[in-house]
Design a protein around this motif. Structure first.
Motif, mmCIF file in Angstrom:
data_model
loop_
_atom_site.group_PDB
_atom_site.id
_atom_site.type_symbol
_atom_site.label_atom_id
_atom_site.label_comp_id
_atom_site.label_asym_id
_atom_site.label_seq_id
_atom_site.Cartn_x
_atom_site.Cartn_y
_atom_site.Cartn_z
ATOM 1 N N HIS A 80 0.864 -1.179 0.000
ATOM 2 C CA HIS A 80 0.000 0.000 0.000
ATOM 3 C C HIS A 80 0.904 1.234 0.000
ATOM 4 N N MET A 81 0.621 2.175 -0.873
ATOM 5 C CA MET A 81 1.425 3.389 -0.973
ATOM 6 C C MET A 81 0.516 4.608 -0.948
ATOM 7 N N THR A 82 0.975 5.653 -0.286
ATOM 8 C CA THR A 82 0.327 6.962 -0.392
ATOM 9 C C THR A 82 1.397 7.967 -0.819
ATOM 10 N N ALA A 83 0.960 9.012 -1.502
ATOM 11 C CA ALA A 83 1.880 10.067 -1.944
ATOM 12 C C ALA A 83 1.081 11.339 -2.160
ATOM 13 N N ASN A 84 1.774 12.446 -2.152
ATOM 14 C CA ASN A 84 1.192 13.724 -2.538
ATOM 15 C C ASN A 84 1.740 14.098 -3.908
ATOM 16 N N ALA A 112 -3.038 21.180 -9.966
ATOM 17 C CA ALA A 112 -3.814 20.398 -9.002
ATOM 18 C C ALA A 112 -2.897 19.836 -7.922
ATOM 19 N N GLY A 113 -3.360 19.925 -6.697
ATOM 20 C CA GLY A 113 -2.709 19.273 -5.568
ATOM 21 C C GLY A 113 -3.536 18.055 -5.195
ATOM 22 N N SER A 114 -2.899 16.892 -5.171
ATOM 23 C CA SER A 114 -3.643 15.636 -5.004
ATOM 24 C C SER A 114 -2.969 14.700 -4.013
ATOM 25 N N THR A 115 -3.774 13.754 -3.543
ATOM 26 C CA THR A 115 -3.285 12.623 -2.770
ATOM 27 C C THR A 115 -3.489 11.371 -3.605
ATOM 28 N N TYR A 116 -2.471 10.522 -3.648
ATOM 29 C CA TYR A 116 -2.541 9.251 -4.354
ATOM 30 C C TYR A 116 -2.584 8.129 -3.326
ATOM 31 N N ILE A 117 -3.485 7.180 -3.533
ATOM 32 C CA ILE A 117 -3.564 5.981 -2.710
ATOM 33 C C ILE A 117 -3.472 4.802 -3.670
ATOM 34 N N ILE A 118 -2.401 4.032 -3.551
ATOM 35 C CA ILE A 118 -2.096 2.990 -4.531
ATOM 36 C C ILE A 118 -1.932 1.643 -3.839
ATOM 37 N N HIS A 119 -2.576 0.632 -4.406
ATOM 38 C CA HIS A 119 -2.388 -0.755 -3.969
ATOM 39 C C HIS A 119 -1.593 -1.457 -5.063
ATOM 40 N N ALA A 120 -0.486 -2.039 -4.659
ATOM 41 C CA ALA A 120 0.394 -2.725 -5.608
ATOM 42 C C ALA A 120 0.434 -4.213 -5.298
ATOM 43 N N VAL A 121 0.697 -4.996 -6.334
ATOM 44 C CA VAL A 121 0.815 -6.447 -6.186
ATOM 45 C C VAL A 121 2.096 -6.904 -6.873
ATOM 46 N N LYS A 122 2.668 -7.964 -6.323
ATOM 47 C CA LYS A 122 3.827 -8.584 -6.950
ATOM 48 C C LYS A 122 3.296 -9.698 -7.827
ATOM 49 N N GLU A 123 3.554 -9.597 -9.113
ATOM 50 C CA GLU A 123 2.995 -10.552 -10.062
ATOM 51 C C GLU A 123 3.838 -11.821 -10.143
ATOM 52 N N TYR A 124 3.311 -12.795 -10.877
ATOM 53 C CA TYR A 124 3.935 -14.112 -11.047
ATOM 54 C C TYR A 124 5.394 -14.020 -11.520
ATOM 55 N N ASN A 125 5.713 -12.942 -12.273
ATOM 56 C CA ASN A 125 7.057 -12.772 -12.820
ATOM 57 C C ASN A 125 7.990 -12.020 -11.867
ATOM 58 N N GLY A 126 7.482 -11.704 -10.662
ATOM 59 C CA GLY A 126 8.299 -11.029 -9.659
ATOM 60 C C GLY A 126 8.278 -9.517 -9.741
ATOM 61 N N LEU A 127 7.550 -8.957 -10.727
ATOM 62 C CA LEU A 127 7.487 -7.502 -10.881
ATOM 63 C C LEU A 127 6.330 -6.913 -10.085
ATOM 64 N N TRP A 128 6.577 -5.776 -9.456
ATOM 65 C CA TRP A 128 5.521 -5.053 -8.754
ATOM 66 C C TRP A 128 4.716 -4.258 -9.769
ATOM 67 N N LYS A 129 3.386 -4.259 -9.612
ATOM 68 C CA LYS A 129 2.484 -3.548 -10.517
ATOM 69 C C LYS A 129 1.347 -2.925 -9.710
#
Length: 157
Positions: free
Chosen positions: A92-96, A117-134
């Motif tokens: 889980h990632m958050t950023a401005n 624009a000033g924004s907040t990002y809320i990102i859910h990432a997964v590690k895929e079968y090939n080992g890469l985060w997406k």
């Protein structure tokens, strides 16, 4: 100029951080393959902007990338926080972010119509079968804007 989709040996946190940096660089350089490289290989990926939910890469491209990509933009990301456990396959990632938008070719024109624009990002990432985060889901919440929302509409010439 094409930007690399992979930077070589990175720590887990750097790989996850690179997702949002790479996506924004894709916008700013109108590099669709770079933008698409951050998304999980799943039909149920989600990109949400202020409650407007886009599902799947085709809908995201049509309703977001194809509009913003060709513009003169600059996305600046800060205050990145990542919650990931050792060995986990989700994070889980958050950023401005500050994002400046101009119509294509207008970024250096004095007094050109723009939107910041000033924004907040809320990102859910997964590690895929090939080992890469997406990215599996990205919620973008615009907190404030300056300028004209009309910039976000294609300019009629």
């Amino acid at each position: 100029m094409a930007y690399p989709q992979s930077l070589g040996v990175l720590s887990t946190r750097e790989e996850i951080t690179d997702l949002v940096v790479r996506a924004c660089l894709g916008f700013d350089s109108n590099d669709k393959p770079l933008w698409e490289s951050v998304w999980a290989e799943s039909p149920d990926i989600i990109f949400e902007i202020n409650g407007n939910v886009m599902k799947g890469i085709d809908e995201m491209n049509k309703n977001c990338f194809d509009i913003v990509g060709p513009m003169d933009t600059q996305h600046l990301i800060s205050s990145i926080r990542i919650d990931v456990k050792d060995g986990a396959d989700t994070a889980h990632m958050t950023a401005n972010a500050l994002a400046q938008h101009y119509h294509k070719g207008q970024g250096q024109v004095p007094d050109a119509e723009h939107m910041l624009a000033g924004s907040t990002y809320i990102i859910h990432a997964v590690k895929e079968y090939n080992g890469l985060w997406k990215i599996k889901s990205w919620v973008l919440k615009i907190i404030w804007t300056q300028g004209s929302w009309a910039v976000m509409q294609p300019k009629v010439v």
